[in-house]
Write a protein that holds these residues in place. Structure first.
Motif, short mmCIF file in Angstrom:
data_model
loop_
_atom_site.label_atom_id
_atom_site.label_comp_id
_atom_site.label_asym_id
_atom_site.label_seq_id
_atom_site.Cartn_x
_atom_site.Cartn_y
_atom_site.Cartn_z
N LEU A 1 -2.41 -4.80 7.28
CA LEU A 1 -1.45 -4.41 6.26
C LEU A 1 -1.47 -2.90 5.98
N GLY A 2 -2.36 -2.18 6.65
CA GLY A 2 -2.44 -0.73 6.43
C GLY A 2 -3.19 -0.36 5.18
N ILE A 3 -4.10 -1.22 4.72
CA ILE A 3 -4.85 -0.99 3.48
C ILE A 3 -6.27 -0.56 3.82
N SER A 4 -6.67 0.60 3.32
CA SER A 4 -8.03 1.09 3.54
C SER A 4 -8.82 1.18 2.24
N PRO B 1 0.81 -1.22 0.00
CA PRO B 1 0.00 0.00 0.00
C PRO B 1 0.84 1.28 0.00
N ILE B 2 0.30 2.30 -0.62
CA ILE B 2 0.85 3.66 -0.55
C ILE B 2 -0.28 4.55 -0.04
N ASP B 3 -0.07 5.16 1.11
CA ASP B 3 -1.10 5.99 1.74
C ASP B 3 -2.43 5.25 1.90
N GLY B 4 -2.34 3.95 2.17
CA GLY B 4 -3.54 3.16 2.42
C GLY B 4 -4.20 2.58 1.19
N TRP B 5 -3.67 2.86 0.01
CA TRP B 5 -4.26 2.37 -1.24
C TRP B 5 -3.43 1.21 -1.78
N SER B 6 -4.12 0.17 -2.21
CA SER B 6 -3.44 -1.01 -2.75
C SER B 6 -4.15 -1.47 -4.02
N TRP B 7 -3.35 -1.85 -5.02
CA TRP B 7 -3.89 -2.38 -6.27
C TRP B 7 -4.10 -3.88 -6.16
N ILE B 8 -5.18 -4.38 -6.74
CA ILE B 8 -5.29 -5.81 -6.99
C ILE B 8 -4.37 -6.08 -8.17
N ARG B 9 -3.19 -6.57 -7.86
CA ARG B 9 -2.13 -6.72 -8.85
C ARG B 9 -2.30 -8.00 -9.68
N LEU B 10 -2.75 -9.05 -9.02
CA LEU B 10 -2.97 -10.33 -9.68
C LEU B 10 -4.31 -10.91 -9.24
N LEU B 11 -5.03 -11.50 -10.15
CA LEU B 11 -6.26 -12.21 -9.80
C LEU B 11 -6.55 -13.19 -10.93
N GLY B 12 -6.62 -14.47 -10.58
CA GLY B 12 -6.89 -15.46 -11.61
C GLY B 12 -7.52 -16.70 -11.03
N ILE B 13 -8.24 -17.43 -11.88
CA ILE B 13 -8.88 -18.68 -11.47
C ILE B 13 -8.72 -19.69 -12.59
N ARG B 14 -8.75 -20.96 -12.20
CA ARG B 14 -8.67 -22.03 -13.20
C ARG B 14 -9.95 -22.04 -14.03
N ASP B 15 -9.80 -22.21 -15.32
CA ASP B 15 -10.94 -22.14 -16.24
C ASP B 15 -12.08 -23.05 -15.80
N PHE C 1 0.73 13.59 -8.23
CA PHE C 1 -0.33 12.59 -8.32
C PHE C 1 -0.91 12.30 -6.93
N ASP C 2 -2.21 12.01 -6.93
CA ASP C 2 -2.87 11.52 -5.72
C ASP C 2 -2.90 10.00 -5.75
N ALA C 3 -3.19 9.41 -4.60
CA ALA C 3 -3.42 7.97 -4.57
C ALA C 3 -4.65 7.65 -5.43
N GLU D 1 -12.16 1.30 -16.90
CA GLU D 1 -12.75 1.81 -15.67
C GLU D 1 -11.85 1.48 -14.50
N LEU D 2 -11.75 2.42 -13.56
CA LEU D 2 -11.06 2.18 -12.30
C LEU D 2 -12.13 1.89 -11.26
N TRP D 3 -12.05 0.71 -10.63
CA TRP D 3 -13.00 0.32 -9.60
C TRP D 3 -12.32 0.36 -8.24
N ARG D 4 -13.13 0.67 -7.22
CA ARG D 4 -12.59 0.85 -5.87
C ARG D 4 -13.52 0.24 -4.83
N LYS D 5 -12.90 -0.22 -3.76
CA LYS D 5 -13.67 -0.66 -2.59
C LYS D 5 -12.99 -0.12 -1.35
N ARG D 6 -13.77 0.55 -0.49
CA ARG D 6 -13.26 0.99 0.80
C ARG D 6 -13.33 -0.19 1.76
N VAL D 7 -12.21 -0.50 2.37
CA VAL D 7 -12.14 -1.64 3.28
C VAL D 7 -12.45 -1.17 4.69
N ARG D 8 -13.45 -1.76 5.29
CA ARG D 8 -13.86 -1.35 6.64
C ARG D 8 -13.02 -2.06 7.68
#
Length: 285
Positions: free
Chosen positions: A103-106, A67-81, A171-173, A278-285
């Motif tokens: 992990l400090g991710i919001s 994370p940078i300033d609480g923001w984290s990218w979903i860098r990898l995501l995959g599933i078996r076909d 740049f902002d997060a 599109e950039l999608w976001r979720k705030r983690v509670r």
């Protein structure tokens, strides 16, 4: 039923081959757009990764960037076909989100560059945050050199700290870069230049080139020196570089809301090519 036998674990080095094999062969795989191949990112331990298992078989994975300033990218995501994507994505996300506070991710963000993701991430509470447009430049004849007091030179490893400082100001997060991102970008760039004034770096650009097509990946100017022709000077030198390489197509991404950047690129002949994201976001509670 698959759900009763699904196990989530953390990634370990011994899982490397299984993850890379799944990422390579699966049609249901997302990889963030940056300067790292998946194996480089894993080997550099640049984030946290969770794995989904059906017995001894790896059927899914999810990786979050540091994370940078609480923001984290979903860098990898995959599933078996064909392996119940909704269930696998849900359980991977639940495991990752449970660890986010520690992990400090919001905020979690992801670029929607694969068509199978929106359905499953909408169910997890993700929603559209911004639109990213893609612009193209065709031709290799740069315009008249703009009048700017800055000097343009090649960037190198000694410039990483100064580039990072400009990056934080411009740049902002979640768009800010980590130190390892900056150095990797310089190493991978076909053209990496900085603008200096009184020997102080006030702007930079990083661009790639692949199969005869260029991409302006990053351009930033210190706020105090914006609207003084510095960005135009960097752009002019970039087009000169690509002209020497006989590269006639150059692309760039920018936010739909970033009108000043769009106007700069339009002045140099860029136009929207319709390949938007599109950039999608979720705030983690």
């Amino acid at each position: 039923m698959l759900g009763t036998r699904l196990k989530i674990s953390g990634y370990e080095r011994r899982h490397r081959s299984a993850l890379l094999d799944l990422a390579w062969h699966s049609q249901w795989a997302h990889k963030h757009l940056d300067w790292y191949e998946t194996d480089q990112w894993l080997d550099g331990e640049m984030g946290d990764v969770w794995l989904a298992w059906h017995g001894d078989q790896l059927i899914g994975y999810l990786g979050l960037s540091l994370p940078i300033d609480g923001w984290s990218w979903i860098r990898l995501l995959g599933i078996r076909d064909g392996r119940m994507p909704g269930l696998v994505v849900r359980e991977l996300c639940e495991a990752a989100e449970a660890r986010c506070p520690a992990l400090g991710i919001s905020n979690l963000v992801i670029l929607m560059i694969t068509n199978w993701l929106p359905t499953y991430l909408r169910e997890r509470g993700f929603g559209n945050e911004d639109d990213i447009i893609t612009m193209s430049h065709i031709g290799n004849r740069p315009s008249v050199s703009p009048k700017a007091a800055a000097r343009i030179r090649r960037a190198d490893q000694r410039d990483v700290a100064a580039i990072m400082q400009i990056d934080r100001l411009a740049f902002d997060a979640p768009w800010q870069l980590a130190e390892h991102d900056v150095w990797q970008a310089i190493r991978c760039a076909a053209s990496a230049t900085v603008a200096t004034l009184d020997d102080k770096i006030i702007a930079y650009q990083l661009s790639t080139r692949q199969e005869g097509v260029g991409h302006l990946a990053r351009l930033a100017v210190r706020p105090a020196h914006q609207r003084k022709g510095i960005a135009s000077a960097l752009m002019h030198e970039l087009l000169l570089d690509f002209s020497k390489w006989n590269t006639t197509e150059l692309s760039v991404n920018t936010q739909l809301s970033n009108l000043p950047s769009q106007r700069l690129y339009e002045r140099y002949g860029f136009f929207r090519n319709g390949n938007d994201m599109e950039l999608w976001r979720k705030r983690v509670r």
